[in-house]
Design an enzyme around this catalytic site. Structure first.
Site, mmCIF file in Angstrom:
data_model
loop_
_atom_site.group_PDB
_atom_site.id
_atom_site.type_symbol
_atom_site.label_atom_id
_atom_site.label_comp_id
_atom_site.label_asym_id
_atom_site.label_seq_id
_atom_site.Cartn_x
_atom_site.Cartn_y
_atom_site.Cartn_z
ATOM 1 N N ASP A 1 0.860 -1.171 0.000
ATOM 2 C CA ASP A 1 0.000 0.000 0.000
ATOM 3 C C ASP A 1 0.904 1.230 0.000
ATOM 4 O O ASP A 1 2.130 1.132 0.095
ATOM 5 C CB ASP A 1 -0.954 -0.015 1.191
ATOM 6 C CG ASP A 1 -0.231 0.270 2.485
ATOM 7 O OD1 ASP A 1 0.994 0.503 2.449
ATOM 8 O OD2 ASP A 1 -0.882 0.254 3.530
ATOM 9 N N ASP B 1 -8.005 -7.212 0.806
ATOM 10 C CA ASP B 1 -7.052 -7.400 1.905
ATOM 11 C C ASP B 1 -7.750 -6.925 3.158
ATOM 12 O O ASP B 1 -8.625 -6.048 3.100
ATOM 13 C CB ASP B 1 -5.795 -6.545 1.715
ATOM 14 C CG ASP B 1 -6.031 -5.105 2.115
ATOM 15 O OD1 ASP B 1 -6.685 -4.386 1.351
ATOM 16 O OD2 ASP B 1 -5.602 -4.703 3.219
#
Lengths: 376, 376
Positions: free
Chosen positions: A92, A271
């Protein structure tokens, strides 16, 4: 990176596909275990590969930047070499963490200045800096730097933030174009749709994001406290706009039922820390419903944790033993609960894929949903 | 239980043998990982079996009595069924724990009254009670109830305590004769030599213990703070008396070099929390010496933890990654360090056995000893 769309469900927007990266194939829909600091908590890389059958894991740019730092990661030859996970990795952008974890932080056009939650040191994350860090980490899929707005959020703030996220995206794309992968493999950039819970902003953001022609697209800023129905509505409308021939990633979602619903709306990648974090607190997802394994009612239940689940831990350790491990504060409790929950999630998306291919996804989803949500 | 003495070293008292129990064979000399509450901390039963190649693990009567309790253990069908470890198990008698862990405790001829370290509840451990609990647990090898004297210890106290331990032994043997295994497998009783650091007392205790004709014999009350040389002297003199055709177990010992020395004195079995406890604190035993993995010097050492060690963790994770996991307080740090250290211990006794069989044990011991003790 390549995405092959293999099958589309006729009764929903669900899709089965495969993503091909330099570190291997990912069959979608997929759930990605979260390995914040380069380790999926309480699980070894071998267990991830051989028992949970994870295909891709996540790393957090914010955490990896602070520890071990880009210097160590570069000397190691990237995160894959550092942690020994030789399959795909996604990182990320750190956007979420600088806002949720750090102390005083300041968001400006330039980027975000923040204090480390570890030692209070001051740093600036700009789109350029975050691209550079993700080059050092070397994940196969990297995320654009965005501002994830909280819920609720005023319309004006949401709009201005979204517009800045779009400008940041252009800077990310530019920086990536000026730099190269450090480890001789391709890194695909996924931009992130924002816009809070405002449908017109979400529509606008989806159109801007789609226009960039990236290898995949993500939806951020959901599952931050808004009602589930609203999350589904926004997901549906965004999926309607995001290109069909690119994978769609719904960030930070969610419960097993959130995942199944979102698959039916056209999402391919997920996720969430839920399976590991809740697992460490003794909350288990099973085919028969949700279990609080610390509860006295399991003290003499010698049946397997979940015999429907393929992982070794689920089939070979009893509820009574796992409860004992939690009560006695044994580390093995955290290990087994994490293994079980992750395996439950991975098996769920695997089954979803099979049913999409078979053509009975919605029927199957309806059948298993009720049991799964039960509180045991 | 059967013990076959397979080979004797010609240059020392070291022996290679095998112990045959209802749950399988144990090749001696052996190290037994400690699974206090029915779990070897931070290690799964599969890893113990397949990666560490543990042949027998320990359980603690004191801990298992308090949690999960004999009722749950009996309903499960014993500890083997409860924790899913289907190989041999040894349980200690709880004598050591009631003295070291519990709050106010009182030692009388009848037994020891103590308070649980968990909830303060009061209990009595008598020789009879401890045999009954070990019947409920169902280990293959069970230990007699003894008093483990501290170091230093006054001669008079040591003598009286030893004499009481001998009387307790008779009561243990009587109780076992009056009761049966609950799970249809044989349980062998090992009595324990006491006598603190007084050689005449140790001699006397060894003779009394030997005279009982039990399946194996243990040495207790060592490695409690006395100088290493004194521990070796006592071990040597006790081994001289304990019957050669029965396994000899040196309780709670110790470092890798303590184990090699003691093997050369005629010891066959060891247990110690050191590989797991010290591992969790970042202290690693390797073929090249002892490592404090938290040290900054390992931050960029991408070589395997110990490539000489057979376990997967030792060969496939780097020192730098393991250090990062410790610094970032990741649970995986505890798992990998425990796996590595246990594997180091098990591999050490395995190699010792091979060299005893080959006839070059003392030469080999001398060769590896210096490196092993190095501080890296």
């Amino acid at each position: 990176m390549k995405f092959n769309l293999i099958a589309k469900d006729t009764c929903s927007k669900a899709r089965a596909g495969e993503i091909i990266t330099a570190h291997g194939k990912i069959q979608t829909p997929i759930f990605m275990p979260v390995g914040t600091a380069g380790s999926v908590k309480a699980v070894t890389q071998e267990q991830l590969e051989e028992d949970i059958h994870a295909q891709i894991i996540l790393g957090n740019t914010y955490h990896l930047f602070l520890r071990p730092g880009t210097e160590v990661l570069e000397k190691a030859g990237g995160l894959h070499r550092f942690n020994g996970w030789h399959h795909p990795i996604l990182t990320d952008s750190g956007g979420y963490q600088v806002l949720s974890l750090s102390g005083t932080r300041k968001i400006k056009e330039e980027g975000v200045t923040f204090q480390s939650h570890i030692d209070g040191s001051r740093h600036l994350f700009s789109p350029e800096k975050v691209m550079d860090i993700q080059r050092s980490i070397g994940a196969d899929i990297i995320m654009a730097f965005d501002e994830c707005t909280p819920y609720p959020c005023e319309r004006r703030y949401a709009r201005e933030s979204m517009e800045m996220t779009h400008r940041w995206l252009d800077r990310c794309i530019k920086r990536l174009g000026e730099t190269k992968s450090l480890y001789d493999h391709e890194q695909a950039l996924f931009p992130i749709v924002q816009g809070s819970t405002f449908k017109d902003l979400r529509k606008q953001s989806s159109e801007v994001i789609s226009s960039k022609g990236c290898d995949g697209n993500a939806i951020g800023g959901l599952s931050v406290g808004e009602p589930e129905e609203l999350m589904y509505e926004i997901t549906e409308s965004v999926c309607h706009i995001l290109p069909e021939d690119k994978p769609r990633y719904l960030m930070g979602v969610g419960t097993p039922w959130n995942i199944l619903e979102s698959i039916s709306l056209g999402i391919d990648m997920f996720d969430c820390v839920m399976p590991t974090r809740n697992g460490r607190n003794g909350m288990l997802f099973t085919s028969k419903g949700v279990i609080n394994i610390r509860n006295k009612k399991w003290a003499e239940d010698f049946s397997p944790i979940d015999k429907e689940n393929p992982c070794f831990a689920s089939r070979n350790y009893s509820k009574a033993y796992l409860r004992h491990l939690f009560v006695a504060k044994e580390i093995l409790a955290l290990q087994l609960a994490s293994l079980h929950n992750l395996s439950f999630y991975l098996n769920l998306v695997k089954q979803a894929r099979e049913h999409i291919l078979q053509g009975d996804f919605m029927e199957w989803k309806k059948r298993i949903m009720r049991d799964m949500k039960e509180r045991l």
